[in-house]
Motif scaffolding. Sequence first.
Motif, PDB file in Angstrom:
ATOM      1  N   THR A 231       0.855  -1.052  -0.016  1.00  0.00           N
ATOM      2  CA  THR A 231       0.113  -0.282   0.004  1.00  0.00           C
ATOM      3  C   THR A 231       0.615   1.206   0.141  1.00  0.00           C
ATOM      4  OG1 THR A 231      -1.738  -1.154   1.452  1.00  0.00           O
ATOM      5  CG2 THR A 231      -1.756   0.762   1.270  1.00  0.00           C
ATOM      6  N   VAL A 232       1.807   0.899   1.458  1.00  0.00           N
ATOM      7  CA  VAL A 232       3.064   2.497   0.928  1.00  0.00           C
ATOM      8  C   VAL A 232       3.352   2.684  -0.622  1.00  0.00           C
ATOM      9  CG1 VAL A 232       4.849   3.644   1.389  1.00  0.00           C
ATOM     10  CG2 VAL A 232       3.546   2.416   3.391  1.00  0.00           C
ATOM     11  N   ALA A 233       4.192   1.708  -0.954  1.00  0.00           N
ATOM     12  CA  ALA A 233       4.680   1.583  -1.931  1.00  0.00           C
ATOM     13  C   ALA A 233       3.359   1.640  -3.038  1.00  0.00           C
ATOM     14  CB  ALA A 233       5.024  -0.152  -2.706  1.00  0.00           C
ATOM     15  N   ALA A 234       2.517   1.599  -3.662  1.00  0.00           N
ATOM     16  CA  ALA A 234       1.309   1.654  -4.077  1.00  0.00           C
ATOM     17  C   ALA A 234       1.046   3.484  -3.967  1.00  0.00           C
ATOM     18  CB  ALA A 234       0.077   1.562  -4.335  1.00  0.00           C
ATOM     19  N   LYS A 592     -11.018   7.439  16.862  1.00  0.00           N
ATOM     20  CA  LYS A 592     -10.320   8.726  18.065  1.00  0.00           C
ATOM     21  C   LYS A 592      -9.152   8.917  17.943  1.00  0.00           C
ATOM     22  CE  LYS A 592     -10.353   5.491  22.178  1.00  0.00           C
ATOM     23  NZ  LYS A 592     -10.732   5.587  23.769  1.00  0.00           N
ATOM     24  N   ALA A 593      -8.900  10.353  18.868  1.00  0.00           N
ATOM     25  CA  ALA A 593      -7.201  10.003  19.084  1.00  0.00           C
ATOM     26  C   ALA A 593      -6.157   9.327  19.420  1.00  0.00           C
ATOM     27  CB  ALA A 593      -7.470  11.827  20.171  1.00  0.00           C
ATOM     28  N   GLY A 594      -5.537   9.525  19.412  1.00  0.00           N
ATOM     29  CA  GLY A 594      -4.400   8.361  19.926  1.00  0.00           C
ATOM     30  C   GLY A 594      -3.263   9.047  19.761  1.00  0.00           C
ATOM     31  N   PRO A 595      -1.653   8.057  19.430  1.00  0.00           N
ATOM     32  CA  PRO A 595      -0.357   8.471  19.141  1.00  0.00           C
ATOM     33  C   PRO A 595      -0.754   8.269  18.082  1.00  0.00           C
ATOM     34  CG  PRO A 595      -0.544   6.504  20.878  1.00  0.00           C
ATOM     35  CD  PRO A 595      -1.861   7.076  20.659  1.00  0.00           C
ATOM     36  N   VAL A 596       0.597   8.875  17.638  1.00  0.00           N
ATOM     37  CA  VAL A 596       0.970   8.400  16.007  1.00  0.00           C
ATOM     38  C   VAL A 596       2.147   7.421  15.815  1.00  0.00           C
ATOM     39  CG1 VAL A 596       2.567   9.444  14.339  1.00  0.00           C
ATOM     40  CG2 VAL A 596       1.320  10.905  15.811  1.00  0.00           C
ATOM     41  N   GLU A 597       1.833   7.154  14.847  1.00  0.00           N
ATOM     42  CA  GLU A 597       2.668   5.168  14.528  1.00  0.00           C
ATOM     43  C   GLU A 597       4.013   5.628  14.998  1.00  0.00           C
ATOM     44  OE1 GLU A 597       1.039   2.288  14.336  1.00  0.00           O
ATOM     45  OE2 GLU A 597      -1.105   3.519  14.908  1.00  0.00           O
ATOM     46  N   CYS A 657      -4.503  15.103  -4.577  1.00  0.00           N
ATOM     47  CA  CYS A 657      -5.373  14.143  -4.654  1.00  0.00           C
ATOM     48  C   CYS A 657      -5.642  12.159  -4.879  1.00  0.00           C
ATOM     49  CB  CYS A 657      -5.860  14.347  -6.393  1.00  0.00           C
ATOM     50  SG  CYS A 657      -6.190  15.573  -6.213  1.00  0.00           S
ATOM     51  N   VAL A 658      -4.061  12.448  -5.162  1.00  0.00           N
ATOM     52  CA  VAL A 658      -3.693  10.619  -4.719  1.00  0.00           C
ATOM     53  C   VAL A 658      -3.647  10.246  -3.407  1.00  0.00           C
ATOM     54  CG1 VAL A 658      -1.710   8.585  -5.507  1.00  0.00           C
ATOM     55  CG2 VAL A 658      -2.892  10.721  -7.405  1.00  0.00           C
ATOM     56  N   PHE A 659      -2.776  11.372  -2.454  1.00  0.00           N
ATOM     57  CA  PHE A 659      -2.541  10.946  -1.477  1.00  0.00           C
ATOM     58  C   PHE A 659      -4.164  10.818  -0.798  1.00  0.00           C
ATOM     59  CE2 PHE A 659       2.293  12.767  -1.273  1.00  0.00           C
ATOM     60  CZ  PHE A 659       2.168  10.910  -2.496  1.00  0.00           C
ATOM     61  N   THR A 660      -4.968  11.958  -0.537  1.00  0.00           N
ATOM     62  CA  THR A 660      -5.737  11.760  -0.171  1.00  0.00           C
ATOM     63  C   THR A 660      -6.933  10.954   0.019  1.00  0.00           C
ATOM     64  OG1 THR A 660      -5.952  14.331  -0.073  1.00  0.00           O
ATOM     65  CG2 THR A 660      -8.010  13.470   0.217  1.00  0.00           C
ATOM     66  N   ALA A 661      -6.680  10.653  -1.725  1.00  0.00           N
ATOM     67  CA  ALA A 661      -7.761   9.271  -2.017  1.00  0.00           C
ATOM     68  C   ALA A 661      -7.836   8.209  -0.589  1.00  0.00           C
ATOM     69  CB  ALA A 661      -7.358   8.559  -3.179  1.00  0.00           C
ATOM     70  N   PHE A 662      -6.234   7.993  -0.569  1.00  0.00           N
ATOM     71  CA  PHE A 662      -5.732   6.861   0.427  1.00  0.00           C
ATOM     72  C   PHE A 662      -6.187   7.328   2.239  1.00  0.00           C
ATOM     73  CE2 PHE A 662      -2.984   6.062  -3.104  1.00  0.00           C
ATOM     74  CZ  PHE A 662      -2.549   4.599  -2.798  1.00  0.00           C
ATOM     75  N   ARG A 668      -5.935   3.548   9.574  1.00  0.00           N
ATOM     76  CA  ARG A 668      -5.603   4.063   9.613  1.00  0.00           C
ATOM     77  C   ARG A 668      -4.807   4.970   9.388  1.00  0.00           C
ATOM     78  NH1 ARG A 668      -6.387   7.445  14.956  1.00  0.00           N
ATOM     79  NH2 ARG A 668      -4.741   8.114  15.875  1.00  0.00           N
ATOM     80  N   VAL A 669      -3.261   3.461   9.864  1.00  0.00           N
ATOM     81  CA  VAL A 669      -1.801   4.239   9.076  1.00  0.00           C
ATOM     82  C   VAL A 669      -1.593   4.641   7.861  1.00  0.00           C
ATOM     83  CG1 VAL A 669       0.462   2.584   9.401  1.00  0.00           C
ATOM     84  CG2 VAL A 669      -1.442   1.685  11.100  1.00  0.00           C
ATOM     85  N   ILE A 670      -2.487   3.652   7.205  1.00  0.00           N
ATOM     86  CA  ILE A 670      -2.267   4.437   5.509  1.00  0.00           C
ATOM     87  C   ILE A 670      -2.574   6.281   5.942  1.00  0.00           C
ATOM     88  CG2 ILE A 670      -2.955   3.740   3.086  1.00  0.00           C
ATOM     89  CD1 ILE A 670      -1.170   1.797   4.082  1.00  0.00           C
ATOM     90  N   ALA A 671      -4.047   6.087   6.487  1.00  0.00           N
ATOM     91  CA  ALA A 671      -4.816   7.148   6.361  1.00  0.00           C
ATOM     92  C   ALA A 671      -3.455   8.758   6.982  1.00  0.00           C
ATOM     93  CB  ALA A 671      -6.056   7.827   7.140  1.00  0.00           C
ATOM     94  N   GLU A 672      -2.880   7.959   8.126  1.00  0.00           N
ATOM     95  CA  GLU A 672      -1.836   9.080   8.733  1.00  0.00           C
ATOM     96  C   GLU A 672      -0.938   8.709   7.196  1.00  0.00           C
ATOM     97  OE1 GLU A 672       0.240   7.557  11.697  1.00  0.00           O
ATOM     98  OE2 GLU A 672      -1.642   7.132  12.821  1.00  0.00           O
TER      99      GLU A 672
END
Length: 863
Positions: A231-234, A592-597, A657-662, A668-672
């Motif tokens: 997913t990160v590679a994409a 909800k809110a939480g720590p960053v990975e 646009c590409v990054f926001t789509a993810f 949650r991790v990919i959204a970060e």
Amino acid sequence: MSALARWSFRHRLLVVGIWATVLVAIAVPYATLGTRYSDVFSLPGTESSKAQARLQASEPRQAGDSDQIVVHVRRDGSIRDAAVRQKVTSMLDRVAALPSVASVTSMYSPAGVPRISSDGRTAYATVTFDAQADRIPAADVTRVIDTAQTARDADLQVELGGQAVSSAAEGETQSTEAIGLVAAGIILFVVFGSLLGMLLPLLVAIAALGAGLMAVGLTSHVMTLGGDAPTVAALIGLGVGIDYALFIVTRYRTGLQTGLAPEQAAVRALDTSGRAVVFAGLTVVTALLGLLVLRIGPLSAMGISAATAVLATVIAAVTLLPALLGLFGGRLLNRRQRRAATTRDPGTGHPSLNPQPHGTARSRGRWAEQVERHRTLFALVALLVVTVLSLPVLSLRLGTSDAGNDPKGTTTRAAYDLLAQGFGPGSNGPLVLVAQLSAPSDAPALNRLVSAVRGTPGVASATAGPPAATTGLSVIDVVPTGAPQDEATSTLITHLRKDVVPAAARGSGLTVYVGGTTAASGALAGLLAGKLPLFLGVIVGLGCLLLMVAFRSVLVPLTAAVMNLLASAASFGAVVAVFQWGWGSELLGLGKAGPVEAELPVIMLAILFGLSMDYQVFLVSRMHEEWEHTRDNHRAIRIGQAETGRLINAAALIMICVFTAFVFGGQRVIAEYGVGLAAAVAIDAFVLRTVLVPSLMHLLGRANWWLPAWLERILPRMSIEGAPSREPVPVVPVPARAARAERTAGRHHTVATSVGRPAVVPSPARPEQPLRQDGTPRAPKSVAVAYLWWFFLGLFGMHHFYLGRTGRGLLHLCTLGICGLGWLADALTLPHQVRSANASLALQDVAPWADATAGPALNDPVH
């Protein structure tokens, strides 16, 4: 680069066929073998890893993943009611008989009394699988979920939580790459005004991304790759793939509009923007491979997978793209643009009448003039904006998200909330103390340890299992009073390791390790925080060195490094505001809110440094080209900003646009990553490269292009933009006397080009560059390019070394020896080889000039 572009253009069907063959050749084993992604995160040497290894060796059944089935009585009643007990017991018996389930510990068993809440309305059973979560077939986990939820009714709520259940839920999330592609297509259509112009970058990006992701999937069979790696590679591959194609197609369309033939336009586009794309792509790859210095397996593997995707996009941009340009030809222009191109002089590529500047070009020029005129004010305002956006990063807290951060409505989030309400927040992240007794006489020390842990502030309960008769291993389950993500829980783990456990075990042979998911997350955060300075130094140093070689400057690389750090700080500020402070995270369906990975900073820094270098290269390369011709710093900055601003902004919008789509994929991790990268690109393109970088370069003046003489001598030469994009001036032979006089005055003379600027032209009697048969300059061979091939040869050898070390056969070790000998020999002989090749090449091409002038020169009285 021009030779590759010309060959790909002329053999376009062959190139397209080769790409199709390669895709099929990768797709067949990919479809046959599948992938072997694994989320096992081992940190060798840490206490949590030692605890897991000891548990796995001594009690493998207890080392499997443990998940929870949480039941809750909605109305008045109790879990102990006969009807509820019968329904729940029947359901647990069916779950225990399912595949991959090792055991089920019921809340109704003698050991399950603590699993019923004090009010009797909430209880949980523990399902222990026979393997870790990443090794359990998803279908088996789904059967457990479906079987457990058959006990649901209007009065009984049944939810499931745990790592295996969360992994199965993540597997059901929808792919959102199509959203980014549609948004990118709309932007491309607005930029180009042509349907084919819109489709071409998308086709190239999709082909490269397909090849890269399938290669990453096959790589998962020979090295450990996490489930987030593709997913990160994409994420990164799709963004840079479209952008790289955009830069080259834009240059190609500009060539067509100036009256060049399609082949000439393609060669010029690849020889200018194509060089910049290759350089920018290699900087991204270098930054991603910088993750290898961390020596943390999953993070290194993620860097390799993302670098593979970027490398595939670069290869597609310089091979597949010119072939497609040959197929589509002039149809990449719309009808109005084609009609305008026919009014231009085909010999020079210039219009017969001077057209009026485009509206956007005029506005960009006016903006560049405003930045030059008010450079101090603009620089201060830009710095203020970036500083404000970076303030949240001061409260950055690293950790690992858990089910409490899942979106509302998911079974994992409901199970987490029910456990927190019934048993306290610490029940969602118990600690595991693995105690190894060396002899039966260590039993009193074990009892002291359990009593000391129970009396420790911040511990809700501590339950010790009896030592195993064969191994002497005892497992102590410790439930903290705080949630797994609370800072108090991290403090408790440190206190147990440094104070409580050593004091209780003193004077005995008892060995105790503090483990569990929460402890492992804290160990990862601490390890990455300690290695972050080294990682930053590596990627900043390599980036500065590459830019110094490209632009022959000291301040340009340093400015770029500072800009990259500012963009990174601002992007981390956005991540903290959304995910740690919770600004809009629930509205986006991100929990909800939480720590960053914990791994987010290093991976994002690697990606951001690469992407920021892209924009720096495309912006400053045009400035550098103008500086080389005019030696006017303000003019170079103004023209570079005006001519590249629109293109950089369009490329940034596509990436955003590409990054926001993810973000909308439900992970949650990919959204970060998506939020952080989108914010970084927006800040970089619309604040830093548009305002702050030009303002600072205006303030620095001619110092932008300063390079010490000693550094100038030792740095290799590399041309990013290739030959200037101006029409070649015919070279007229001159008599030998004039040639000799010219040599006396200097090796070069200047002539007026078609745009009225001085250009350096090689002397015909002593050519500066060898000429091809068609009269165009033949570029001398480059030591930098030779060392690049040398570098990839080394990677090839290391790959074979890895395969040989893992038992793949002595053939690989033999190949390593051959590659290693050639690698070491080339390291010493490359400069001499390059100089010899250039000298022989020059002699071959100088011979015709010598034959034409030898007679008059020898008869001259001077000789």
